[in-house]
Write a protein that holds these residues in place. Structure first.
Motif, PDB file in Angstrom:
ATOM      1  N   TYR A 570      -0.421  15.853  -0.193  1.00  0.00           N
ATOM      2  CA  TYR A 570      -1.276  15.459   0.926  1.00  0.00           C
ATOM      3  C   TYR A 570      -2.616  14.889   0.464  1.00  0.00           C
ATOM      4  O   TYR A 570      -3.413  14.440   1.294  1.00  0.00           O
ATOM      5  N   LYS A 571      -2.894  14.871  -0.836  1.00  0.00           N
ATOM      6  CA  LYS A 571      -4.117  14.254  -1.343  1.00  0.00           C
ATOM      7  C   LYS A 571      -3.883  12.812  -1.833  1.00  0.00           C
ATOM      8  O   LYS A 571      -4.813  12.161  -2.277  1.00  0.00           O
ATOM      9  N   VAL A 572      -2.655  12.344  -1.758  1.00  0.00           N
ATOM     10  CA  VAL A 572      -2.365  10.977  -2.191  1.00  0.00           C
ATOM     11  C   VAL A 572      -2.660  10.014  -1.048  1.00  0.00           C
ATOM     12  O   VAL A 572      -2.174  10.185   0.077  1.00  0.00           O
ATOM     13  N   LEU A 573      -3.454   9.008  -1.328  1.00  0.00           N
ATOM     14  CA  LEU A 573      -3.809   8.010  -0.330  1.00  0.00           C
ATOM     15  C   LEU A 573      -2.822   6.849  -0.354  1.00  0.00           C
ATOM     16  O   LEU A 573      -2.285   6.494  -1.400  1.00  0.00           O
ATOM     17  N   ASP A 574      -2.600   6.258   0.814  1.00  0.00           N
ATOM     18  CA  ASP A 574      -1.726   5.098   0.942  1.00  0.00           C
ATOM     19  C   ASP A 574      -2.599   3.854   1.004  1.00  0.00           C
ATOM     20  O   ASP A 574      -3.409   3.701   1.924  1.00  0.00           O
ATOM     21  N   ILE A 575      -2.453   2.974   0.006  1.00  0.00           N
ATOM     22  CA  ILE A 575      -3.299   1.776  -0.097  1.00  0.00           C
ATOM     23  C   ILE A 575      -2.458   0.534   0.171  1.00  0.00           C
ATOM     24  O   ILE A 575      -1.421   0.332  -0.473  1.00  0.00           O
ATOM     25  N   LYS A 576      -2.887  -0.276   1.121  1.00  0.00           N
ATOM     26  CA  LYS A 576      -2.231  -1.551   1.406  1.00  0.00           C
ATOM     27  C   LYS A 576      -3.206  -2.673   1.083  1.00  0.00           C
ATOM     28  O   LYS A 576      -4.329  -2.702   1.586  1.00  0.00           O
ATOM     29  N   ILE A 577      -2.780  -3.608   0.227  1.00  0.00           N
ATOM     30  CA  ILE A 577      -3.592  -4.768  -0.148  1.00  0.00           C
ATOM     31  C   ILE A 577      -2.990  -6.001   0.509  1.00  0.00           C
ATOM     32  O   ILE A 577      -1.821  -6.325   0.278  1.00  0.00           O
ATOM     33  N   ASN A 578      -3.766  -6.655   1.339  1.00  0.00           N
ATOM     34  CA  ASN A 578      -3.302  -7.845   2.046  1.00  0.00           C
ATOM     35  C   ASN A 578      -3.938  -9.079   1.417  1.00  0.00           C
ATOM     36  O   ASN A 578      -5.161  -9.235   1.436  1.00  0.00           O
ATOM     37  N   ALA A 579      -3.106  -9.943   0.838  1.00  0.00           N
ATOM     38  CA  ALA A 579      -3.595 -11.160   0.192  1.00  0.00           C
ATOM     39  C   ALA A 579      -2.458 -12.160   0.109  1.00  0.00           C
ATOM     40  O   ALA A 579      -1.277 -11.807   0.211  1.00  0.00           O
ATOM     41  N   VAL A 580      -2.812 -13.435  -0.067  1.00  0.00           N
ATOM     42  CA  VAL A 580      -1.802 -14.478  -0.262  1.00  0.00           C
ATOM     43  C   VAL A 580      -1.133 -14.252  -1.620  1.00  0.00           C
ATOM     44  O   VAL A 580      -1.836 -14.045  -2.623  1.00  0.00           O
ATOM     45  N   PRO A 581       0.193 -14.251  -1.699  1.00  0.00           N
ATOM     46  CA  PRO A 581       0.862 -13.926  -2.973  1.00  0.00           C
ATOM     47  C   PRO A 581       0.615 -14.925  -4.094  1.00  0.00           C
ATOM     48  O   PRO A 581       0.584 -14.560  -5.251  1.00  0.00           O
ATOM     49  N   VAL A 582       0.434 -16.225  -3.761  1.00  0.00           N
ATOM     50  CA  VAL A 582       0.211 -17.250  -4.789  1.00  0.00           C
ATOM     51  C   VAL A 582      -1.001 -18.085  -4.393  1.00  0.00           C
ATOM     52  O   VAL A 582      -1.067 -18.597  -3.265  1.00  0.00           O
ATOM     53  N   ILE A 583      -1.960 -18.222  -5.319  1.00  0.00           N
ATOM     54  CA  ILE A 583      -3.152 -19.033  -5.089  1.00  0.00           C
ATOM     55  C   ILE A 583      -3.273 -20.045  -6.219  1.00  0.00           C
ATOM     56  O   ILE A 583      -3.211 -19.673  -7.398  1.00  0.00           O
ATOM     57  N   TYR A 584      -3.462 -21.314  -5.876  1.00  0.00           N
ATOM     58  CA  TYR A 584      -3.555 -22.370  -6.872  1.00  0.00           C
ATOM     59  C   TYR A 584      -5.026 -22.669  -7.178  1.00  0.00           C
ATOM     60  O   TYR A 584      -5.925 -22.309  -6.397  1.00  0.00           O
ATOM     61  N   SER A 590      -9.208 -14.385   1.129  1.00  0.00           N
ATOM     62  CA  SER A 590      -9.895 -13.124   1.412  1.00  0.00           C
ATOM     63  C   SER A 590      -8.903 -11.982   1.258  1.00  0.00           C
ATOM     64  O   SER A 590      -7.781 -12.041   1.781  1.00  0.00           O
ATOM     65  N   ILE A 591      -9.312 -10.969   0.536  1.00  0.00           N
ATOM     66  CA  ILE A 591      -8.457  -9.808   0.292  1.00  0.00           C
ATOM     67  C   ILE A 591      -8.961  -8.651   1.144  1.00  0.00           C
ATOM     68  O   ILE A 591     -10.150  -8.313   1.102  1.00  0.00           O
ATOM     69  N   THR A 592      -8.080  -8.063   1.931  1.00  0.00           N
ATOM     70  CA  THR A 592      -8.441  -6.884   2.719  1.00  0.00           C
ATOM     71  C   THR A 592      -7.655  -5.691   2.210  1.00  0.00           C
ATOM     72  O   THR A 592      -6.482  -5.811   1.840  1.00  0.00           O
ATOM     73  N   ILE A 593      -8.314  -4.550   2.202  1.00  0.00           N
ATOM     74  CA  ILE A 593      -7.709  -3.325   1.682  1.00  0.00           C
ATOM     75  C   ILE A 593      -7.771  -2.255   2.758  1.00  0.00           C
ATOM     76  O   ILE A 593      -8.834  -1.983   3.329  1.00  0.00           O
ATOM     77  N   GLU A 594      -6.609  -1.652   3.015  1.00  0.00           N
ATOM     78  CA  GLU A 594      -6.508  -0.594   4.023  1.00  0.00           C
ATOM     79  C   GLU A 594      -6.101   0.697   3.332  1.00  0.00           C
ATOM     80  O   GLU A 594      -5.115   0.721   2.588  1.00  0.00           O
ATOM     81  N   VAL A 595      -6.877   1.768   3.569  1.00  0.00           N
ATOM     82  CA  VAL A 595      -6.610   3.051   2.926  1.00  0.00           C
ATOM     83  C   VAL A 595      -6.398   4.107   3.999  1.00  0.00           C
ATOM     84  O   VAL A 595      -7.285   4.339   4.832  1.00  0.00           O
ATOM     85  N   ASN A 596      -5.210   4.742   3.981  1.00  0.00           N
ATOM     86  CA  ASN A 596      -4.877   5.786   4.953  1.00  0.00           C
ATOM     87  C   ASN A 596      -4.558   7.089   4.245  1.00  0.00           C
ATOM     88  O   ASN A 596      -4.166   7.104   3.067  1.00  0.00           O
ATOM     89  N   ASP A 597      -4.684   8.195   4.976  1.00  0.00           N
ATOM     90  CA  ASP A 597      -4.325   9.495   4.418  1.00  0.00           C
ATOM     91  C   ASP A 597      -2.825   9.723   4.560  1.00  0.00           C
ATOM     92  O   ASP A 597      -2.081   8.841   5.001  1.00  0.00           O
ATOM     93  N   TYR A 598      -2.374  10.936   4.201  1.00  0.00           N
ATOM     94  CA  TYR A 598      -0.929  11.185   4.159  1.00  0.00           C
ATOM     95  C   TYR A 598      -0.284  11.187   5.544  1.00  0.00           C
ATOM     96  O   TYR A 598       0.933  11.049   5.664  1.00  0.00           O
ATOM     97  N   ALA A 609     -12.203   1.295  -6.557  1.00  0.00           N
ATOM     98  CA  ALA A 609     -12.454   0.434  -7.714  1.00  0.00           C
ATOM     99  C   ALA A 609     -11.352  -0.611  -7.771  1.00  0.00           C
ATOM    100  O   ALA A 609     -10.175  -0.268  -7.707  1.00  0.00           O
ATOM    101  N   ALA A 610     -11.733  -1.889  -7.849  1.00  0.00           N
ATOM    102  CA  ALA A 610     -10.748  -2.968  -7.918  1.00  0.00           C
ATOM    103  C   ALA A 610     -11.079  -3.876  -9.093  1.00  0.00           C
ATOM    104  O   ALA A 610     -12.242  -4.141  -9.375  1.00  0.00           O
ATOM    105  N   VAL A 611     -10.059  -4.355  -9.774  1.00  0.00           N
ATOM    106  CA  VAL A 611     -10.261  -5.247 -10.909  1.00  0.00           C
ATOM    107  C   VAL A 611      -9.071  -6.193 -10.989  1.00  0.00           C
ATOM    108  O   VAL A 611      -7.945  -5.819 -10.633  1.00  0.00           O
ATOM    109  N   GLY A 612      -9.298  -7.428 -11.402  1.00  0.00           N
ATOM    110  CA  GLY A 612      -8.220  -8.401 -11.578  1.00  0.00           C
ATOM    111  C   GLY A 612      -8.108  -8.809 -13.028  1.00  0.00           C
ATOM    112  O   GLY A 612      -9.115  -9.050 -13.695  1.00  0.00           O
ATOM    113  N   TYR A 613      -6.872  -8.876 -13.536  1.00  0.00           N
ATOM    114  CA  TYR A 613      -6.642  -9.239 -14.931  1.00  0.00           C
ATOM    115  C   TYR A 613      -5.892 -10.562 -15.015  1.00  0.00           C
ATOM    116  O   TYR A 613      -5.028 -10.860 -14.180  1.00  0.00           O
TER     117      TYR A 613
END
Length: 669
Positions: A570-584, A590-598, A609-613
């Motif tokens: 019940y301490k694990v958060l559900d993270i949904k990242i909404n973004a276009v799958p391919v960008i040229y 715009s990236i939106t992030i939704e975080v919900n509880d269990y 914390a977010a980072v792109g590689y």
């Protein structure tokens, strides 16, 4: 050979004595020639075999049965799984262990032995028209007896913690200084550290974010000193980088440039410490003077591993850049070279080193195909090395290779184990033809069957080997064996969906798997399944309660058992990242992030914390999972020994001189 009643056989086995004179006065059920005893010709039942060796009468109690029992060990109570020769599960049986009835578990399709320690227990199994006997024997693998385990578990109870508090305090005083000093270097904290790059060049800027909780699992709110530590030229070096204040409770963010006086190809540690120099958290990164390739992904494959006369060898090649797009203006060169010659059809034959060489531009869309005609190949069976050289517009080169077989005048019995299927085929020049054969299955229950090639059968997990024979003119010709080797893993995935928890067992080969769910020493669920995914999920009664699941299965006639802890996460958060799958290049998103509880509700107070590689770093990217900090109360349990089933039948020797009727019975002088 005398056919005897099941109760008589049981009595003789338990007494370890056989009244052979009683049977010497009777007519035998059948008579075998010397060294030609064929038990396969006998009907189901219990038998007494009498034979003479030197001056001894050998009395052998044996059983012919279609019921086979396999112990299933969950280290709590022994379970017996019953099956027949064809592998079908038997449920219409009565099982007694030392004359105590074993309880049938409908969910697990097993018979549960009531005794906690059934070592040397005598098992009798009855089905309509069939009886068999078994002896359970223990494998003493536990380091502690159940009594010692109970005492060890006692100190984790509330009563035990009160009773043992004073003795443990006294013992801690006498611990060695070295032991106490070692532990005093660590603050007992936990956390997570994330870097902005998988690896660095010197003069790059290292950015990191750390999240720390103390030993009481509270967010760390004090200042922390950050050190850079590394090992070079036989010396350990330590350098203070900064003293940081939390940017928010538990969270630390910092960046520093790498000095060009440091060395490449080293592993550097970033260490957080308290004011008393106790370690809070450790993370690491590496330095390297790397150059990123333009070609990020290569693929080279042959359509087949084996080719035959007049076949066309077909190969496919692709290459893409870091963005997954096909390379432009790229070329590929295919070279086929001889590795070794296995056989040839003429007295003399010339086989060149290079059999083919060709180059062509790579397609900008899809796979590039190479088709090589084998009509000009020498008439020899050989191993061939296929090498493909990729070259892009910057003349960067990359080589991929594979080995293939080329065969002429080939006739073979091909057998293989592919996943859970045994395959047997008779091939002439690579083409599958129909033929007659025999398969002998080596297992606890050996079998032999007449078959027709080609054949595909699901593997029996209780089998060890499959022997295949080609039949020509009623004689066995070619043979091949399939050995059930290697470990097959039935792995677990924890399930936690809203207020329900459970597990999923990944059983891709669809073999029988038995499982039990424990709350301490109490079994709250059990079952058996042959599904590809075995799921068990229930609503959580206690949110902070931990449970244990154990599962057992057989592969290659070897028993396997595993266990894992499960709970409501019940301490694990559900993270949904909404973004276009391919960008040229040149596009924005715009990236939106939704975080919900269990329970699916929006979570509050999230530290994100977010980072792109760059995907060219793909093989170097290793992002750790944040630690799961919630503690669960798990009831202590007891582990009992494992048990296996042995043959209960007996063989006894009696002196011929004390049983003279046998002299006339066997026609002796």
């Amino acid at each position: 050979m005398y056919k005897i009643a099941a109760d008589s056989a049981e009595k003789y086995i338990l007494k370890d004595s056989i009244p052979i004179d009683l049977y010497l006065s009777q007519s035998p059920y059948t008579v075998f020639a010397k060294d030609a005893v064929n038990e396969d010709s006998l009907a189901t039942g219990q038998y007494l075999l009498l034979s003479i060796y030197d001056n001894d009468i050998i009395a052998d109690i044996t059983g012919v049965t279609n019921v086979y029992a396999y112990p299933i060990n969950n280290r709590h109570r022994v379970q017996l799984s019953l099956r027949n020769k064809e592998g079908a599960c038997l449920t219409n049986a009565k099982v007694y262990v030392d004359d105590k009835p074993a309880e049938y578990n409908k969910e697990a399709q097993t018979f549960i032995v009531k005794q906690k320690n059934p070592d040397e227990a005598f098992v009798k199994i009855y089905t309509p028209g069939d009886t068999t006997f078994l002896l359970l024997s223990g494998e003493y693998e536990n380091d502690k007896t159940p009594l010692h385990q109970r005492f060890a578990n006692f100190k984790y109870t509330r009563t035990g913690s009160v009773v043992l508090w004073l003795p443990q305090k006294v013992m801690s005083v006498f611990k060695s200084k070295r032991y106490r000093g070692y532990n005093s270097n660590y603050a007992g904290a936990k956390g997570y550290m994330l870097f902005n790059q998988p690896k660095y060049k010197l003069t790059d800027t290292v950015k990191f974010k750390a999240y720390i909780v103390d030993k009481r699992q509270k967010q760390y709110r004090k200042d922390a000193a950050v050190y850079l530590e590394y090992y070079q030229d036989g010396q350990s070096k330590n350098q203070l980088i900064a003293t940081l204040k939390p940017t928010s409770p538990g969270s630390f963010i910092y960046a520093f440039p790498l000095s060009d006086t440091l060395s490449n190809d080293l592993r550097y540690n970033v260490i957080f410490k308290t004011k008393k120099h106790k370690q809070l958290l450790r993370g690491s990164f590496s330095t390297e003077d790397y150059v990123l390739d333009e070609i990020a992904k290569y693929n080279f494959r042959s359509v087949k591993d084996e080719y035959y006369e007049r076949d066309s060898m077909v190969f496919y090649a692709t290459a893409s850049d870091a963005n997954g797009l096909s390379l432009l203006d790229a070329k590929a060169k295919l070279i086929l070279t001889r590795v070794s010659v296995h056989s040839f059809n003429k007295d003399t034959l010339y086989v060149p080193d290079t059999l083919y060489s060709g180059e062509k531009p790579m397609l900008a869309d899809g796979e590039t195909k190479f088709a090589v005609c084998t009509n000009s190949f020498p008439a020899a069976s050989m191993e061939i090395n296929a090498t493909l050289v990729f070259k892009n517009s910057n003349n960067e080169l990359h080589t991929e290779s594979s080995t293939i077989e080329y065969k002429t005048n080939s006739k073979e019995l091909y057998t293989a184990l592919i996943n859970d299927t045994v395959i047997a085929e008779y091939r002439e020049n690579g083409k599958v033809v129909t033929a007659k054969g025999v398969v002998e299955i080596s297992a606890d229950v050996d079998q032999a069957k007449q078959i027709t090639f080609p054949l595909r059968i699901k593997v029996d997990p209780f089998a060890e080997e499959y022997y295949f024979y080609l039949i020509e003119n009623n004689l066995r010709k070619d043979s091949s064996v399939v050995k059930i080797e290697g470990r097959y893993d039935v792995n677990i995935s924890r399930l936690s969906i809203k207020d329900s928890f459970g597990f999923a067992l990944n059983n891709t080969y669809k073999i029988p798997v038995w499982f039990s769910v424990f709350d301490g020493n109490k079994i709250i669920a059990s079952g058996k399944s042959e599904d590809a995914v075995i799921k068990w999920i229930v609503p959580a009664v206690h949110k902070n309660r931990g449970y244990k699941v154990k599962w057992q299965y057989v592969w290659g006639n070897e028993p396997y058992e595993k266990q894992e802890s499960i709970a409501l996460l019940y301490k694990v958060l559900d993270i949904k990242i909404n973004a276009v799958p391919v960008i040229y290049p040149g596009q924005k998103d715009s990236i939106t992030i939704e975080v919900n509880d269990y329970k699916g509700k929006p979570a509050a107070g999230v530290n994100l914390a977010a980072v792109g590689y760059n995907s060219q770093f793909k093989k170097n990217i290793k992002v750790p999972e944040p630690p799961y900090l919630q503690r669960y109360h798990t009831k202590p349990s007891l582990q009992y020994d494992k048990f296996e089933g042995d043959d209960a039948y007996i063989i006894e020797k009696y002196k011929l001189g004390y049983h003279t009727p046998a002299i006339k019975k066997f026609g002796l002088d």
